[in-house]
Design a protein around this motif. Structure first.
Motif, PDB file in Angstrom:
ATOM      1  N   HIS A  49     -40.721 -19.798 -32.686  1.00 46.12           N
ATOM      2  CA  HIS A  49     -40.591 -18.788 -33.726  1.00 46.12           C
ATOM      3  C   HIS A  49     -41.991 -18.467 -34.239  1.00 46.12           C
ATOM      4  CE1 HIS A  49     -36.318 -19.263 -33.622  1.00 46.12           C
ATOM      5  NE2 HIS A  49     -36.360 -20.533 -34.001  1.00 46.12           N
ATOM      6  N   PRO A  50     -42.158 -17.330 -34.944  1.00 47.53           N
ATOM      7  CA  PRO A  50     -43.487 -16.995 -35.462  1.00 47.53           C
ATOM      8  C   PRO A  50     -44.051 -18.088 -36.370  1.00 47.53           C
ATOM      9  CG  PRO A  50     -42.036 -15.106 -35.623  1.00 47.53           C
ATOM     10  CD  PRO A  50     -41.184 -16.275 -35.223  1.00 47.53           C
ATOM     11  N   LEU A  51     -45.333 -18.343 -36.182  1.00 46.09           N
ATOM     12  CA  LEU A  51     -46.084 -19.266 -37.029  1.00 46.09           C
ATOM     13  C   LEU A  51     -46.839 -18.449 -38.070  1.00 46.09           C
ATOM     14  CD1 LEU A  51     -47.424 -21.429 -34.081  1.00 46.09           C
ATOM     15  CD2 LEU A  51     -45.547 -22.016 -35.636  1.00 46.09           C
ATOM     16  N   ILE A  52     -47.456 -19.113 -39.015  1.00 48.39           N
ATOM     17  CA  ILE A  52     -48.148 -18.424 -40.098  1.00 48.39           C
ATOM     18  C   ILE A  52     -49.155 -17.409 -39.572  1.00 48.39           C
ATOM     19  CG2 ILE A  52     -49.696 -18.753 -42.073  1.00 48.39           C
ATOM     20  CD1 ILE A  52     -48.304 -21.566 -42.370  1.00 48.39           C
ATOM     21  N   ALA A  53     -49.926 -17.764 -38.557  1.00 48.31           N
ATOM     22  CA  ALA A  53     -50.948 -16.865 -38.010  1.00 48.31           C
ATOM     23  C   ALA A  53     -50.348 -15.615 -37.369  1.00 48.31           C
ATOM     24  CB  ALA A  53     -51.802 -17.610 -36.991  1.00 48.31           C
ATOM     25  N   ASP A  54     -49.066 -15.667 -37.005  1.00 49.61           N
ATOM     26  CA  ASP A  54     -48.398 -14.527 -36.369  1.00 49.61           C
ATOM     27  C   ASP A  54     -47.853 -13.524 -37.383  1.00 49.61           C
ATOM     28  OD1 ASP A  54     -48.576 -15.693 -33.728  1.00 49.61           O
ATOM     29  OD2 ASP A  54     -46.893 -16.986 -34.271  1.00 49.61           O
ATOM     30  N   ILE A  55     -47.657 -13.958 -38.622  1.00 49.03           N
ATOM     31  CA  ILE A  55     -46.884 -13.193 -39.603  1.00 49.03           C
ATOM     32  C   ILE A  55     -47.768 -12.212 -40.373  1.00 49.03           C
ATOM     33  CG2 ILE A  55     -45.443 -13.376 -41.667  1.00 49.03           C
ATOM     34  CD1 ILE A  55     -44.655 -16.216 -40.556  1.00 49.03           C
ATOM     35  N   LEU A  56     -47.355 -10.942 -40.346  1.00 48.13           N
ATOM     36  CA  LEU A  56     -48.074  -9.891 -41.073  1.00 48.13           C
ATOM     37  C   LEU A  56     -47.404  -9.556 -42.406  1.00 48.13           C
ATOM     38  CD1 LEU A  56     -48.641  -7.572 -37.982  1.00 48.13           C
ATOM     39  CD2 LEU A  56     -50.282  -9.158 -39.021  1.00 48.13           C
ATOM     40  N   LEU A  57     -46.077  -9.664 -42.455  1.00 45.26           N
ATOM     41  CA  LEU A  57     -45.333  -9.318 -43.665  1.00 45.26           C
ATOM     42  C   LEU A  57     -43.987 -10.028 -43.642  1.00 45.26           C
ATOM     43  CD1 LEU A  57     -44.791  -7.538 -46.221  1.00 45.26           C
ATOM     44  CD2 LEU A  57     -44.018  -5.742 -44.650  1.00 45.26           C
ATOM     45  N   VAL A  58     -43.605 -10.602 -44.785  1.00 40.37           N
ATOM     46  CA  VAL A  58     -42.282 -11.203 -44.963  1.00 40.37           C
ATOM     47  C   VAL A  58     -41.552 -10.380 -46.016  1.00 40.37           C
ATOM     48  CG1 VAL A  58     -41.019 -13.214 -45.830  1.00 40.37           C
ATOM     49  CG2 VAL A  58     -42.974 -13.536 -44.309  1.00 40.37           C
ATOM     50  N   ILE A  59     -40.285 -10.076 -45.738  1.00 44.44           N
ATOM     51  CA  ILE A  59     -39.481  -9.271 -46.663  1.00 44.44           C
ATOM     52  C   ILE A  59     -38.151  -9.970 -46.920  1.00 44.44           C
ATOM     53  CG2 ILE A  59     -38.349  -7.048 -47.061  1.00 44.44           C
ATOM     54  CD1 ILE A  59     -40.302  -5.825 -45.008  1.00 44.44           C
ATOM     55  N   GLU A  60     -37.780 -10.052 -48.196  1.00 44.44           N
ATOM     56  CA  GLU A  60     -36.450 -10.500 -48.591  1.00 44.44           C
ATOM     57  C   GLU A  60     -35.748  -9.351 -49.297  1.00 44.44           C
ATOM     58  OE1 GLU A  60     -35.096 -13.230 -47.688  1.00 44.44           O
ATOM     59  OE2 GLU A  60     -36.673 -14.730 -47.424  1.00 44.44           O
ATOM     60  N   VAL A  61     -34.477  -9.166 -49.011  1.00 43.25           N
ATOM     61  CA  VAL A  61     -33.622  -8.213 -49.717  1.00 43.25           C
ATOM     62  C   VAL A  61     -32.823  -9.050 -50.697  1.00 43.25           C
ATOM     63  CG1 VAL A  61     -31.757  -6.535 -49.487  1.00 43.25           C
ATOM     64  CG2 VAL A  61     -33.553  -6.664 -47.729  1.00 43.25           C
ATOM     65  N   SER A  62     -32.902  -8.720 -51.987  1.00 45.75           N
ATOM     66  CA  SER A  62     -32.378  -9.637 -53.004  1.00 45.75           C
ATOM     67  C   SER A  62     -31.484  -8.955 -54.022  1.00 45.75           C
ATOM     68  CB  SER A  62     -33.543 -10.284 -53.766  1.00 45.75           C
ATOM     69  OG  SER A  62     -34.394 -10.968 -52.884  1.00 45.75           O
ATOM     70  N   ASP A  63     -30.317  -9.537 -54.193  1.00 48.64           N
ATOM     71  CA  ASP A  63     -29.454  -9.200 -55.320  1.00 48.64           C
ATOM     72  C   ASP A  63     -29.023 -10.509 -55.969  1.00 48.64           C
ATOM     73  OD1 ASP A  63     -27.774  -9.822 -53.170  1.00 48.64           O
ATOM     74  OD2 ASP A  63     -26.790  -7.878 -53.147  1.00 48.64           O
TER      75      ASP A  63
END
Length: 195
Positions: free
Chosen positions: A99-113
């Protein structure tokens, strides 16, 4: 006096539990700071917003980056969250080997209610501590996008983001790392939410 302590799991132990079938009938779990957390049931607004968001990002990003929906990311040593959306660097193996590691990640998104407090505190702190440069929360309670950037460690411990920007559902935002690519939020927030 004896105190009970909770068992904390490493990523390897969490994977081993999955291999042994512990999550066979319910895979709605994620590993957060060594704790196995059952994910909340999704509302229809959450599902609609998440589907619209994934669709828009896949169109916008084309082949510029990998857009992943509700798939794990690895945050060593003891977290494997499954954010609603992750934009990761393209990788030659399409993330088959891990799975993607920290160095691979450009943006993290959560959809929240129903998970707004959890995503805005626990997950925000985890992502900041891990060095995730950009974290967005699609806040379905207040109907706005909350963009967090510049992770840092507080003087008295804990982690946060230095910059928080609120964007309204009728505005556009630029995708981090892609100055020529923007997202129209009116195409993401379900139309009925504003009523």
């Amino acid at each position: 006096m004896t105190f009970a302590t909770a068992k904390r799991f490493s990523i390897a132990e969490y994977h081993r539990l999955a291999e042994l079938g512990f999550f066979e009938f319910d895979n709605r779990f994620e590993l957060i700071r060594g704790e196995i957390i059952k994910k909340a049931k999704k509302t229809t607004f959450h599902s609609a917003c998440n589907s619209l968001l994934l669709g828009e990002l896949c169109l916008i990003m084309a082949r510029s980056a990998c857009v992943r929906g509700q798939e794990p990311i690895i945050l060593p040593p003891d977290s494997e969250p499954e954010p609603d959306v992750v934009i990761a660097r393209n990788r030659f193996d399409d993330y088959v080997s891990s799975h993607p590691l920290i160095a691979d990640i450009l943006l993290v998104i959560e959809v929240s209610d129903s998970t707004l407090d959890y995503d805005g505190r626990t997950k925000l702190s985890l992502y900041a501590e891990s060095g995730i440069a950009d974290y967005w929360i699609f806040n379905l309670v207040d109907i706005q996008l909350e963009m967090h950037s510049e992770p840092y460690q507080k003087q008295r411990g804990g982690f946060d983001y230095r910059v928080k920007r609120v964007v309204l559902p009728n505005e556009f935002v630029v995708i981090p790392g892609f100055p020529d690519l923007s997202l129209d939020l009116s195409a993401v927030f379900p139309a009925q939410m504003g009523e």
